[in-house]
Design a protein around this motif. Structure first.
Motif, PDB file in Angstrom:
ATOM      1  N   ARG A 166       2.469 -17.053  10.478  1.00  0.00           N
ATOM      2  CA  ARG A 166       1.231 -16.303  10.271  1.00  0.00           C
ATOM      3  C   ARG A 166       1.584 -14.940   9.705  1.00  0.00           C
ATOM      4  NH1 ARG A 166      -0.690 -19.423  14.159  1.00  0.00           N
ATOM      5  NH2 ARG A 166       0.742 -18.413  15.615  1.00  0.00           N
ATOM      6  N   ILE A 167       1.194 -14.735   8.467  1.00  0.00           N
ATOM      7  CA  ILE A 167       1.516 -13.449   7.840  1.00  0.00           C
ATOM      8  C   ILE A 167       0.252 -12.847   7.259  1.00  0.00           C
ATOM      9  CG2 ILE A 167       3.851 -14.199   7.269  1.00  0.00           C
ATOM     10  CD1 ILE A 167       2.820 -14.386   4.346  1.00  0.00           C
ATOM     11  N   ALA A 168       0.362 -11.589   6.878  1.00  0.00           N
ATOM     12  CA  ALA A 168      -0.737 -10.934   6.187  1.00  0.00           C
ATOM     13  C   ALA A 168      -0.126 -10.078   5.096  1.00  0.00           C
ATOM     14  CB  ALA A 168      -1.542 -10.071   7.154  1.00  0.00           C
ATOM     15  N   TYR A 169      -0.639 -10.200   3.868  1.00  0.00           N
ATOM     16  CA  TYR A 169      -0.215  -9.309   2.801  1.00  0.00           C
ATOM     17  C   TYR A 169      -1.048  -8.047   2.910  1.00  0.00           C
ATOM     18  CZ  TYR A 169       1.806 -13.459   0.584  1.00  0.00           C
ATOM     19  OH  TYR A 169       2.525 -14.584   0.314  1.00  0.00           O
ATOM     20  N   SER A 170      -0.390  -6.937   3.203  1.00  0.00           N
ATOM     21  CA  SER A 170      -1.135  -5.707   3.404  1.00  0.00           C
ATOM     22  C   SER A 170      -1.600  -5.159   2.067  1.00  0.00           C
ATOM     23  CB  SER A 170      -0.233  -4.701   4.112  1.00  0.00           C
ATOM     24  OG  SER A 170      -0.957  -3.562   4.417  1.00  0.00           O
ATOM     25  N   ALA A 171      -2.846  -4.725   2.018  1.00  0.00           N
ATOM     26  CA  ALA A 171      -3.378  -4.162   0.779  1.00  0.00           C
ATOM     27  C   ALA A 171      -4.520  -3.236   1.137  1.00  0.00           C
ATOM     28  CB  ALA A 171      -3.867  -5.275  -0.150  1.00  0.00           C
ATOM     29  N   LEU A 172      -4.872  -2.371   0.199  1.00  0.00           N
ATOM     30  CA  LEU A 172      -5.988  -1.468   0.439  1.00  0.00           C
ATOM     31  C   LEU A 172      -7.262  -2.142  -0.032  1.00  0.00           C
ATOM     32  CD1 LEU A 172      -4.289   1.733  -0.918  1.00  0.00           C
ATOM     33  CD2 LEU A 172      -4.715   1.157   1.470  1.00  0.00           C
ATOM     34  N   PRO A 173      -8.353  -1.963   0.689  1.00  0.00           N
ATOM     35  CA  PRO A 173      -9.605  -2.579   0.251  1.00  0.00           C
ATOM     36  C   PRO A 173     -10.051  -1.997  -1.081  1.00  0.00           C
ATOM     37  CG  PRO A 173      -9.972  -1.156   2.140  1.00  0.00           C
ATOM     38  CD  PRO A 173      -8.514  -1.212   1.937  1.00  0.00           C
ATOM     39  N   ASP A 174     -10.548  -2.876  -1.917  1.00  0.00           N
ATOM     40  CA  ASP A 174     -10.961  -2.472  -3.252  1.00  0.00           C
ATOM     41  C   ASP A 174     -12.433  -2.738  -3.391  1.00  0.00           C
ATOM     42  OD1 ASP A 174     -10.215  -3.750  -6.586  1.00  0.00           O
ATOM     43  OD2 ASP A 174     -11.151  -1.892  -5.905  1.00  0.00           O
ATOM     44  N   GLU A 175     -13.202  -1.685  -3.609  1.00  0.00           N
ATOM     45  CA  GLU A 175     -14.643  -1.875  -3.621  1.00  0.00           C
ATOM     46  C   GLU A 175     -15.164  -2.349  -4.958  1.00  0.00           C
ATOM     47  OE1 GLU A 175     -16.452  -1.697  -0.942  1.00  0.00           O
ATOM     48  OE2 GLU A 175     -14.600  -1.308   0.125  1.00  0.00           O
ATOM     49  N   ASN A 176     -14.364  -2.116  -6.036  1.00  0.00           N
ATOM     50  CA  ASN A 176     -14.884  -2.456  -7.362  1.00  0.00           C
ATOM     51  C   ASN A 176     -14.938  -3.953  -7.545  1.00  0.00           C
ATOM     52  OD1 ASN A 176     -14.395   0.242  -7.549  1.00  0.00           O
ATOM     53  ND2 ASN A 176     -12.510  -0.017  -8.702  1.00  0.00           N
ATOM     54  N   GLU A 177     -15.926  -4.411  -8.178  1.00  0.00           N
ATOM     55  CA  GLU A 177     -16.008  -5.856  -8.472  1.00  0.00           C
ATOM     56  C   GLU A 177     -15.218  -6.115  -9.728  1.00  0.00           C
ATOM     57  OE1 GLU A 177     -16.875  -9.093  -7.837  1.00  0.00           O
ATOM     58  OE2 GLU A 177     -17.025  -8.183  -5.886  1.00  0.00           O
TER      59      GLU A 177
ATOM     60  N   ASP B   9       8.291   5.962  10.278  1.00  0.00           N
ATOM     61  CA  ASP B   9       8.483   6.794   9.099  1.00  0.00           C
ATOM     62  C   ASP B   9       8.953   5.899   7.978  1.00  0.00           C
ATOM     63  OD1 ASP B   9       9.723   9.586  10.948  1.00  0.00           O
ATOM     64  OD2 ASP B   9       7.804   9.333   9.927  1.00  0.00           O
ATOM     65  N   LEU B  10       8.247   5.925   6.884  1.00  0.00           N
ATOM     66  CA  LEU B  10       8.626   5.030   5.798  1.00  0.00           C
ATOM     67  C   LEU B  10       9.910   5.495   5.155  1.00  0.00           C
ATOM     68  CD1 LEU B  10       5.364   4.174   3.897  1.00  0.00           C
ATOM     69  CD2 LEU B  10       6.750   2.711   5.307  1.00  0.00           C
ATOM     70  N   LYS B  11      10.805   4.534   4.993  1.00  0.00           N
ATOM     71  CA  LYS B  11      12.043   4.883   4.304  1.00  0.00           C
ATOM     72  C   LYS B  11      12.003   4.369   2.887  1.00  0.00           C
ATOM     73  CE  LYS B  11      15.329   5.468   7.933  1.00  0.00           C
ATOM     74  NZ  LYS B  11      16.255   4.823   8.834  1.00  0.00           N
ATOM     75  N   VAL B  12      10.944   3.661   2.560  1.00  0.00           N
ATOM     76  CA  VAL B  12      10.857   3.115   1.219  1.00  0.00           C
ATOM     77  C   VAL B  12       9.611   3.657   0.546  1.00  0.00           C
ATOM     78  CG1 VAL B  12      12.060   1.004   1.851  1.00  0.00           C
ATOM     79  CG2 VAL B  12       9.591   1.092   1.993  1.00  0.00           C
ATOM     80  N   LYS B  13       9.690   3.660  -0.778  1.00  0.00           N
ATOM     81  CA  LYS B  13       8.530   4.089  -1.555  1.00  0.00           C
ATOM     82  C   LYS B  13       7.496   2.976  -1.443  1.00  0.00           C
ATOM     83  CE  LYS B  13       8.252   3.893  -6.323  1.00  0.00           C
ATOM     84  NZ  LYS B  13       6.886   3.680  -6.809  1.00  0.00           N
ATOM     85  N   LEU B  14       6.309   3.308  -0.973  1.00  0.00           N
ATOM     86  CA  LEU B  14       5.321   2.260  -0.743  1.00  0.00           C
ATOM     87  C   LEU B  14       3.971   2.664  -1.295  1.00  0.00           C
ATOM     88  CD1 LEU B  14       5.085  -0.491   0.581  1.00  0.00           C
ATOM     89  CD2 LEU B  14       4.248   0.620   2.604  1.00  0.00           C
ATOM     90  N   GLU B  15       3.554   1.967  -2.341  1.00  0.00           N
ATOM     91  CA  GLU B  15       2.206   2.173  -2.834  1.00  0.00           C
ATOM     92  C   GLU B  15       1.520   0.815  -2.759  1.00  0.00           C
ATOM     93  OE1 GLU B  15       2.023   4.026  -6.716  1.00  0.00           O
ATOM     94  OE2 GLU B  15      -0.074   3.404  -6.841  1.00  0.00           O
ATOM     95  N   LYS B  16       0.570   0.698  -1.869  1.00  0.00           N
ATOM     96  CA  LYS B  16      -0.032  -0.613  -1.638  1.00  0.00           C
ATOM     97  C   LYS B  16      -0.962  -0.980  -2.780  1.00  0.00           C
ATOM     98  CE  LYS B  16      -0.391  -0.196   3.316  1.00  0.00           C
ATOM     99  NZ  LYS B  16      -1.261  -0.393   4.455  1.00  0.00           N
ATOM    100  N   PRO B  17      -0.933  -2.236  -3.180  1.00  0.00           N
ATOM    101  CA  PRO B  17      -1.905  -2.671  -4.194  1.00  0.00           C
ATOM    102  C   PRO B  17      -3.287  -2.800  -3.568  1.00  0.00           C
ATOM    103  CG  PRO B  17      -0.590  -4.515  -3.449  1.00  0.00           C
ATOM    104  CD  PRO B  17      -0.051  -3.302  -2.766  1.00  0.00           C
ATOM    105  N   GLN B  18      -4.290  -2.969  -4.428  1.00  0.00           N
ATOM    106  CA  GLN B  18      -5.643  -3.098  -3.913  1.00  0.00           C
ATOM    107  C   GLN B  18      -6.110  -4.534  -4.052  1.00  0.00           C
ATOM    108  OE1 GLN B  18      -7.628  -0.075  -6.252  1.00  0.00           O
ATOM    109  NE2 GLN B  18      -8.078   1.007  -4.371  1.00  0.00           N
ATOM    110  N   ALA B  19      -6.892  -4.959  -3.106  1.00  0.00           N
ATOM    111  CA  ALA B  19      -7.447  -6.313  -3.193  1.00  0.00           C
ATOM    112  C   ALA B  19      -8.801  -6.287  -2.519  1.00  0.00           C
ATOM    113  CB  ALA B  19      -6.517  -7.311  -2.511  1.00  0.00           C
TER     114      ALA B  19
END
Lengths: 197, 147
Positions: free
Chosen positions: B136-147, B38-48
């Motif tokens: 080894r890390i990963a920056y989580s982001a939402l896929p962005d379809e726009n070019e 359960d997220l305890k923080v406000k999280l809006e993922k950026p797009q990449a």
């Protein structure tokens, strides 16, 4: 008294379906099929001797982000959309400029003797730089490398880099990676601009 | 000739209905993963655009960085949440060391940062991960379809 033989009464199985539906609804509610997406990176190890590998200034593409989310690349202010093409030109260094990266001839399996760029991209941000801006920069840099690798894969193998990876031809994938090694370094952030924390 | 008594329509047997439902259930149990936290923080993922699918969900440690949802209780500064609790620097270091990426190369740390957070916190987290040898890390982001 005549004994009546009774047939064993059948258990009503209709409530089994109800129980199963309940379990199904529970799982539908508590789980998700969403996939996690992310940009994979590898951080440099902690104990790095700063004097171990001398690097030349010409090989480094300096990207600075300030607290106002402006970006300065190699001393010039630039917008995000220009970063990708500039990075590609910088790494390719087609004109062999003396203030842009030098090349090293390496023996790459499958491709033979190739000139590999010594270019490194260094990203430095301010502590107050917005994360979305920073990620946008990372995104453009990785896109630049991907486009270079795609071009090379098309030229030598006739397919683009992603398809090459999916087809599982490890030696070819490694060859492209050695031709354009992804070197993106993250410098220590500064605290020049922004609020007093 | 015996007249056939009027026959009522045979009842549809519902005995196999639970079997069908159990099959659906097993399908969902296999294809989904229990939502981690359960997220305890406000999280809006950026797009990449350049995002890749993170395979192997069990071997991912999730960090969530953002402003706490309960600002009155936890304040307004961005906090780091690991699994289901906020962590401080020491706990984060322990987590990084226990991840033991040296012996478990498939484990990565997925860093989910809210798009409004400033780089100071993120950099601190990355420094601690480096110290704990979780590279080894990963920056989580939402896929962005726009070019």
């Amino acid at each position: 008294m005549p004994k009546t033989s009774r047939k064993l009464s059948q258990v009503n199985a209709s409530s089994m379906a109800d129980i199963a539906f309940l379990l199904l609804v529970f799982f539908l509610v508590t789980t998700s099929i969403e996939t996690d997406w992310g940009i994979l990176r590898k951080l440099p190890p902690a104990e790095e001797d700063p004097h171990s590998k001398p690097f030349h200034e010409r090989n480094i593409l300096e990207v600075f982000l300030n607290a106002n989310n402006d970006m300065m690349v190699e001393g010039k202010q630039m917008t995000l959309s220009e970063l990708r093409n500039f990075t590609k030109s910088f790494l390719l260094n087609a004109e062999r400029r003396s203030d842009w990266p030098a090349f090293k001839t390496e023996e790459i399996p499958v491709l033979g003797n190739m000139d590999v760029s010594k270019g490194i991209v260094s990203v430095q941000s301010d502590r107050s730089t917005n994360y979305a801006t920073y990620l946008g920069v990372q995104n453009e840099l990785i896109a630049a490398y991907r486009e270079l690798r795609d071009a090379a894969a098309q030229k030598y193998f006739g397919t683009n880099y992603e398809d090459l990876v999916e087809s599982g031809q490890q030696e070819k994938v490694l060859a492209i990676r050695k031709l354009y090694p992804q070197r993106i370094s993250e410098a220590e952030p500064v605290n020049k601009g922004g609020l007093n924390r | 000739m015996k007249r056939e008594s009027k026959r009522s329509l045979p009842q549809v047997s519902t005995a196999s209905l639970p079997d069908i439902v159990f099959m659906l259930l097993f399908f969902f149990m296999v294809t989904t993963v229990l939502r981690p936290v359960d997220l305890k923080v406000k999280l809006e993922k950026p797009q990449a655009e350049e995002v890749q699918k993170l395979e192997n969900k069990e071997e991912i440690g999730h960090l969530y960085i953002g402003k706490p949802l309960e600002a009155e209780r936890y304040g307004d500064l961005p906090r780091v949440q690991l699994n289901d609790a906020f962590v401080d620097k020491r706990q984060l270091l322990t987590f990084a060391e226990e991840l033991d990426q040296a012996n478990h190369p498939e484990r990565i740390v997925s860093i989910n940062v809210d798009r409004g957070v400033e780089m100071g916190v993120v950099t601190d987290v990355k420094q601690i991960l480096r110290k704990g040898n979780a590279l080894r890390i990963a920056y989580s982001a939402l896929p962005d379809e726009n070019e």
